[in-house]
Design a protein around this motif. Sequence first.
Motif, PDB file in Angstrom:
ATOM      1  N   ALA A 133     -26.081  43.821 -25.403  1.00  0.00           N
ATOM      2  CA  ALA A 133     -26.563  44.256 -27.046  1.00  0.00           C
ATOM      3  C   ALA A 133     -25.191  43.745 -27.486  1.00  0.00           C
ATOM      4  O   ALA A 133     -24.667  43.213 -28.292  1.00  0.00           O
ATOM      5  N   GLU A 134     -24.083  45.161 -26.969  1.00  0.00           N
ATOM      6  CA  GLU A 134     -22.824  45.300 -27.875  1.00  0.00           C
ATOM      7  C   GLU A 134     -22.017  45.109 -26.468  1.00  0.00           C
ATOM      8  O   GLU A 134     -21.825  45.848 -25.645  1.00  0.00           O
ATOM      9  N   LEU A 135     -20.534  45.034 -26.460  1.00  0.00           N
ATOM     10  CA  LEU A 135     -20.115  45.410 -25.671  1.00  0.00           C
ATOM     11  C   LEU A 135     -18.995  45.574 -26.529  1.00  0.00           C
ATOM     12  O   LEU A 135     -17.414  45.063 -26.837  1.00  0.00           O
ATOM     13  N   LEU A 136     -18.148  46.525 -26.507  1.00  0.00           N
ATOM     14  CA  LEU A 136     -16.794  47.727 -27.498  1.00  0.00           C
ATOM     15  C   LEU A 136     -15.866  47.888 -26.585  1.00  0.00           C
ATOM     16  O   LEU A 136     -16.123  48.264 -25.164  1.00  0.00           O
ATOM     17  N   VAL A 137     -14.516  47.128 -26.991  1.00  0.00           N
ATOM     18  CA  VAL A 137     -13.022  47.379 -26.046  1.00  0.00           C
ATOM     19  C   VAL A 137     -12.400  48.839 -26.885  1.00  0.00           C
ATOM     20  O   VAL A 137     -12.682  48.778 -27.816  1.00  0.00           O
ATOM     21  N   VAL A 138     -12.572  50.163 -26.316  1.00  0.00           N
ATOM     22  CA  VAL A 138     -11.061  50.851 -27.132  1.00  0.00           C
ATOM     23  C   VAL A 138      -9.572  50.992 -26.528  1.00  0.00           C
ATOM     24  O   VAL A 138      -9.831  50.788 -24.940  1.00  0.00           O
ATOM     25  N   GLY A 139      -9.116  50.554 -27.015  1.00  0.00           N
ATOM     26  CA  GLY A 139      -7.565  50.512 -26.716  1.00  0.00           C
ATOM     27  C   GLY A 139      -6.650  51.511 -27.309  1.00  0.00           C
ATOM     28  O   GLY A 139      -6.528  51.127 -28.875  1.00  0.00           O
ATOM     29  N   THR A 140      -5.498  51.831 -27.343  1.00  0.00           N
ATOM     30  CA  THR A 140      -4.585  52.711 -28.280  1.00  0.00           C
ATOM     31  C   THR A 140      -4.042  51.485 -28.850  1.00  0.00           C
ATOM     32  O   THR A 140      -3.376  51.733 -30.058  1.00  0.00           O
ATOM     33  N   ASP A 141      -4.066  50.185 -29.202  1.00  0.00           N
ATOM     34  CA  ASP A 141      -3.080  49.232 -30.032  1.00  0.00           C
ATOM     35  C   ASP A 141      -4.315  48.139 -30.101  1.00  0.00           C
ATOM     36  O   ASP A 141      -5.298  47.368 -29.393  1.00  0.00           O
ATOM     37  N   ALA A 174      -9.519  40.447 -24.367  1.00  0.00           N
ATOM     38  CA  ALA A 174     -10.682  41.183 -24.702  1.00  0.00           C
ATOM     39  C   ALA A 174     -11.390  40.904 -25.213  1.00  0.00           C
ATOM     40  O   ALA A 174     -12.583  40.276 -24.911  1.00  0.00           O
ATOM     41  N   ARG A 175     -11.547  40.257 -26.987  1.00  0.00           N
ATOM     42  CA  ARG A 175     -13.086  39.192 -27.523  1.00  0.00           C
ATOM     43  C   ARG A 175     -12.638  38.053 -26.183  1.00  0.00           C
ATOM     44  O   ARG A 175     -14.379  37.303 -26.016  1.00  0.00           O
ATOM     45  N   GLY A 176     -11.939  37.421 -25.773  1.00  0.00           N
ATOM     46  CA  GLY A 176     -11.455  36.178 -25.005  1.00  0.00           C
ATOM     47  C   GLY A 176     -12.833  36.254 -23.907  1.00  0.00           C
ATOM     48  O   GLY A 176     -13.326  35.889 -22.984  1.00  0.00           O
ATOM     49  N   PHE A 177     -12.671  37.092 -22.945  1.00  0.00           N
ATOM     50  CA  PHE A 177     -13.798  37.713 -21.966  1.00  0.00           C
ATOM     51  C   PHE A 177     -14.785  38.043 -21.919  1.00  0.00           C
ATOM     52  O   PHE A 177     -15.734  38.561 -21.493  1.00  0.00           O
ATOM     53  N   GLY A 178     -14.870  38.498 -23.793  1.00  0.00           N
ATOM     54  CA  GLY A 178     -16.661  38.482 -23.792  1.00  0.00           C
ATOM     55  C   GLY A 178     -16.990  40.001 -25.032  1.00  0.00           C
ATOM     56  O   GLY A 178     -17.942  40.260 -24.910  1.00  0.00           O
ATOM     57  N   ALA A 179     -15.565  40.513 -25.241  1.00  0.00           N
ATOM     58  CA  ALA A 179     -16.492  41.406 -26.003  1.00  0.00           C
ATOM     59  C   ALA A 179     -16.365  41.191 -27.300  1.00  0.00           C
ATOM     60  O   ALA A 179     -16.150  40.435 -27.826  1.00  0.00           O
ATOM     61  N   THR A 180     -17.478  42.445 -28.232  1.00  0.00           N
ATOM     62  CA  THR A 180     -17.945  41.874 -29.284  1.00  0.00           C
ATOM     63  C   THR A 180     -16.932  42.727 -30.555  1.00  0.00           C
ATOM     64  O   THR A 180     -17.943  42.763 -31.675  1.00  0.00           O
ATOM     65  N   GLY A 181     -16.396  43.735 -29.785  1.00  0.00           N
ATOM     66  CA  GLY A 181     -16.372  44.719 -30.862  1.00  0.00           C
ATOM     67  C   GLY A 181     -14.495  45.390 -29.881  1.00  0.00           C
ATOM     68  O   GLY A 181     -14.769  45.725 -28.920  1.00  0.00           O
ATOM     69  N   TYR A 182     -14.064  45.805 -31.203  1.00  0.00           N
ATOM     70  CA  TYR A 182     -12.050  46.693 -30.846  1.00  0.00           C
ATOM     71  C   TYR A 182     -12.180  47.509 -31.074  1.00  0.00           C
ATOM     72  O   TYR A 182     -12.473  47.892 -33.031  1.00  0.00           O
ATOM     73  N   HIS A 183     -12.292  48.601 -30.765  1.00  0.00           N
ATOM     74  CA  HIS A 183     -11.683  49.516 -31.496  1.00  0.00           C
ATOM     75  C   HIS A 183     -10.139  50.316 -30.973  1.00  0.00           C
ATOM     76  O   HIS A 183      -9.839  50.691 -30.128  1.00  0.00           O
ATOM     77  N   THR A 184      -9.039  51.376 -32.004  1.00  0.00           N
ATOM     78  CA  THR A 184      -7.730  51.434 -31.587  1.00  0.00           C
ATOM     79  C   THR A 184      -7.674  52.721 -31.781  1.00  0.00           C
ATOM     80  O   THR A 184      -8.809  53.179 -32.506  1.00  0.00           O
ATOM     81  N   ALA A 185      -7.386  53.905 -31.077  1.00  0.00           N
ATOM     82  CA  ALA A 185      -7.139  55.311 -31.335  1.00  0.00           C
ATOM     83  C   ALA A 185      -7.373  55.285 -32.716  1.00  0.00           C
ATOM     84  O   ALA A 185      -5.814  54.776 -33.462  1.00  0.00           O
ATOM     85  N   GLY A 186      -7.290  56.721 -32.930  1.00  0.00           N
ATOM     86  CA  GLY A 186      -7.156  57.036 -34.444  1.00  0.00           C
ATOM     87  C   GLY A 186      -8.286  56.760 -35.627  1.00  0.00           C
ATOM     88  O   GLY A 186      -8.207  57.554 -36.340  1.00  0.00           O
ATOM     89  N   ARG A 187      -9.300  56.035 -35.096  1.00  0.00           N
ATOM     90  CA  ARG A 187      -9.516  55.467 -36.022  1.00  0.00           C
ATOM     91  C   ARG A 187     -11.133  56.827 -35.908  1.00  0.00           C
ATOM     92  O   ARG A 187     -11.710  56.778 -33.971  1.00  0.00           O
TER      93      ARG A 187
END
Length: 344
Positions: A190-198, A205-218
């Motif tokens: 239902a959701e596929l989040l990727v967490v990266g440092t930047d 990631a979104r091109g591969f199918g991620a529905t969200g992206y989160h960066t460190a510090g948030r």
Amino acid sequence: MSTEIVVDAPGVHRLVPHVPREPGPGEALVRVHAVGICGSDREVYRGNRPEGYVRYPLTPGHEWSGTVQRTGAGVAASLAGRKVVGEGFRNCQVCDRCHAGETTLCTAGYAETGFTEPGAMAPTLTLPARLLHPLPDDADPTAAALLEPAACVAAAALKADARPGERVAVVGTGTLGMLAVQFLRAASPAELLVVGTDTGREALARGFGATGYHTAGRELPGGFDVVVEAAGSADAARTGAALLRRGGRLVLTGIPAPGADGLGPTGLVVRQLEVRTVFGAPPAAWAHAVRVFAAGLLDPLPLVTHELPLDAFPRAMELVGSGDPGVGKVLLRPEPGQLGPEMG
């Protein structure tokens, strides 16, 4: 003249004449198309791979693709001419773990192509034919060179057991993380989040199918059913655990540095988290990776940023350790004339 790489000792390597080893009974000789370099190859070169997991002098190379040239006695002749990839672990096949299909836990001890056995940084590689996985005739052999890390990720995906409609996250945006996104996308989350440092790999990631992206510090979101950690650090493991709902499943694919603080047992017990780990890939994971690749659900090629000739080995080591966000997967091509100018 054909040559191969030999690492005599940490930081010491030679380019030496290559003489193919004819396949014995049960073996196959493979013409290597491309060989990938990962952090563990750099450990071999720098001398900080854990004791017992490398044997010098050594021809490295455990991520590779190629074509079978000849087979030894007892091997089907029809294998000749097939595009293949191959498992690295040289398991005994007779201990209880091997009989259970858990060949990476073989009780006979550790032996692996490119670490304790000759690897693929050479024009040819001779190995037990039972380790080979044939590919479709139209498979891209350059993309297939990434099927070894893909098999490790396939092992993580199988252990994650993500089900349709679950909330899933991947921590890490390197090769393993981007491959994990593709495997987990196939489970229809239902959701596929990727967490990266930047944000450098957000578009990929979104091109591969991620529905969200989160960066460190948030501030981290929570409530995820499954998290696959693919960064190899204690911080990534803690981030993965923080993303999970109570009772969620965490799969660790990286190996943090010795002594790094990991997950406290109290938190694991109170939150009833399931923690599963991956080190290498057993046959079932290899079969899964090859099947997903053959079905067109896995596209590793966009992860390749550099292709170099074999004699550019030092340059390849520099690239892998540079920390440059523009460097993805680095491939060596053993045979001269197989490629043009350096990519990247």
